[in-house]
Design a protein around this motif. Structure first.
Motif, PDB file in Angstrom:
ATOM      1  N   PRO A  60      36.408  57.039  -6.794  1.00  0.00           N
ATOM      2  CA  PRO A  60      36.999  57.320  -5.542  1.00  0.00           C
ATOM      3  C   PRO A  60      35.592  57.366  -4.498  1.00  0.00           C
ATOM      4  CG  PRO A  60      36.750  59.485  -6.855  1.00  0.00           C
ATOM      5  CD  PRO A  60      36.070  58.392  -7.899  1.00  0.00           C
ATOM      6  N   ARG A  61      36.019  57.116  -3.476  1.00  0.00           N
ATOM      7  CA  ARG A  61      34.898  57.365  -2.443  1.00  0.00           C
ATOM      8  C   ARG A  61      35.721  57.493  -1.000  1.00  0.00           C
ATOM      9  NH1 ARG A  61      31.808  57.380  -5.872  1.00  0.00           N
ATOM     10  NH2 ARG A  61      29.788  56.046  -5.966  1.00  0.00           N
ATOM     11  N   LYS A  62      35.207  58.447  -0.094  1.00  0.00           N
ATOM     12  CA  LYS A  62      35.628  58.765   1.393  1.00  0.00           C
ATOM     13  C   LYS A  62      34.704  58.056   2.290  1.00  0.00           C
ATOM     14  CE  LYS A  62      37.398  62.285   4.009  1.00  0.00           C
ATOM     15  NZ  LYS A  62      37.613  63.766   4.255  1.00  0.00           N
ATOM     16  N   ILE A  80      32.889  57.525   5.607  1.00  0.00           N
ATOM     17  CA  ILE A  80      32.501  58.504   6.702  1.00  0.00           C
ATOM     18  C   ILE A  80      32.112  57.950   8.147  1.00  0.00           C
ATOM     19  CG2 ILE A  80      31.500  60.465   4.844  1.00  0.00           C
ATOM     20  CD1 ILE A  80      28.668  59.124   5.666  1.00  0.00           C
ATOM     21  N   ASP A  84      37.123  55.428   9.579  1.00  0.00           N
ATOM     22  CA  ASP A  84      36.401  56.883   9.398  1.00  0.00           C
ATOM     23  C   ASP A  84      37.526  57.792   8.588  1.00  0.00           C
ATOM     24  OD1 ASP A  84      34.957  59.067   9.043  1.00  0.00           O
ATOM     25  OD2 ASP A  84      35.285  59.549  11.175  1.00  0.00           O
ATOM     26  N   GLY A  85      37.252  58.203   7.399  1.00  0.00           N
ATOM     27  CA  GLY A  85      38.054  59.374   6.866  1.00  0.00           C
ATOM     28  C   GLY A  85      38.947  58.696   5.918  1.00  0.00           C
ATOM     29  N   VAL A  86      39.028  57.536   5.831  1.00  0.00           N
ATOM     30  CA  VAL A  86      40.050  57.074   4.556  1.00  0.00           C
ATOM     31  C   VAL A  86      39.360  57.061   3.278  1.00  0.00           C
ATOM     32  CG1 VAL A  86      40.473  54.569   3.733  1.00  0.00           C
ATOM     33  CG2 VAL A  86      41.329  55.224   6.117  1.00  0.00           C
ATOM     34  N   GLU A  87      40.310  57.527   2.203  1.00  0.00           N
ATOM     35  CA  GLU A  87      39.946  57.626   1.040  1.00  0.00           C
ATOM     36  C   GLU A  87      40.157  56.425   0.249  1.00  0.00           C
ATOM     37  OE1 GLU A  87      41.116  61.549  -0.712  1.00  0.00           O
ATOM     38  OE2 GLU A  87      40.257  62.435   1.038  1.00  0.00           O
TER      39      GLU A  87
END
Ligand code: HEM
Length: 275
Positions: free
Chosen positions: A149-151, A153, A165-168
């Protein structure tokens, strides 16, 4: 904690019990460390010592270093990340070597040449080529962690895709590892020979094999985990040959890691030349 009331009571109790028992262990090690009695031959002692040093160096500023809650989380992370992943790698290795007895025999032959009946040594482990190829192929087909998983930034464009920005996002290791465009039409088959000339050659330099994740947060223990698996597998191969019980049902399923849903009943036979 947001949504706490939705968490089943039993889970909350288990979480509380784990925290309490970890707190107990940490407090004991902390006391031993302060009394100069710590052995420092375990990860917790090393972690606590380095934490104390950092706090001291910053003039005992309580805002630096890790607090108790963070040390507890770190212990839980190491336990979960280290225990289940390596054991499930060994389970799938036993299953696949049972299904492919020729590879089992080749692995045993190599282990016997390198170690004979002696305990595995560090130098010897680095000479194991067949065993390494087998472990890589098992990690390709059954990566214990199915994805990373990554978010995002900051807004970023990757090829044709835009990620705000902010999407996971979740990068599916298992889908990439099984992709026939990347691995060929035999992508779903167990063929350790793919790795006969190493990972770079097998992947053609593409990022198509990442059982330990990637980037700055790549598994901190990837070398350790492979060594551990090689030691365990070598010792099993030295003592036993094995086959799957007829009751085995092939049903990989996801329970945090990929596991055989109905277990892995394996029949062991003592290897003749082992005392
Ligand atoms: C076959 C065994 C193992 C596999 C397949 C595995 C896989 C992974 C993966 C996929 C990640 C996430 C990496 C990322 O986000 O890019 C990870 C992280 C991690 N693993 Fe492992 N792991 C294994 C064994 C271990 C062992 C034995 C330990 C500890 C003794 C360990 C400790 C950790 C820790 C602490 C992290 C978090 C690293 C960070 O966030 O900076 N792992 N592992």
């Amino acid at each position: 904690m947001r949504g706490q009331r939705l968490v089943p009571k039993r889970m909350m109790e288990i979480d509380r019990d784990i925290k309490a028992s970890l707190m107990d262990i940490i407090n004991k090690r902390d006391k031993a460390l302060k009394a100069g009695e710590a052995t420092k031959n375990n990860l917790l002692d090393i972690l606590l010592e380095s934490n104390h040093k950092e706090i001291e160096e910053q003039g005992n500023n309580k805002n630096v270093g890790m607090n108790l809650e963070e040390v507890i989380e770190e212990c839980k992370l190491f336990y979960f990340a280290g225990q289940d992943t390596t054991s499930v790698l060994l389970v799938w290795t036993m299953i696949l070597l049972s299904r492919y007895p020729d590879w089992q025999a080749r692995a045993r032959e190599e282990v016997s040449q390198v170690f004979g009946n002696q305990k595995p040594t560090f130098d010897g482990l680095n000479q194991l080529k067949i065993v390494t190829m087998i472990l890589y192929e098992v990690l390709r087909l059954y990566p214990p962690g199915v994805g990373v998983p990554r978010k995002v930034i900051k807004d970023v464009k990757l090829g044709n895709l835009s990620f705000p920005d902010g999407v996971e996002i979740f990068i599916s290791t298992i889908l990439v590892h099984h992709d026939s465009e990347l691995w060929g039409d035999d992508a779903k088959e167990f063929k350790p020979e793919r790795f006969s000339e190493g990972v770079l050659k097998a992947t053609n330099g593409r990022f198509s094999f990442f059982p330990f994740g990637g980037g700055p947060r790549i598994c901190i223990a990837q070398n350790f985990a492979l060594l551990e698996a090689k030691i365990a597998l070598s010792m099993i191969l030295q003592c036993f040959s094995f086959e799957l019980s007829p009751t085995y049902t092939h049903a990989p399923t996801l329970v945090m890691t990929i596991q055989p849903q109905y277990g892995a009943p394996v029949i062991l036979h003592k290897v003749d030349n082992y005392e």
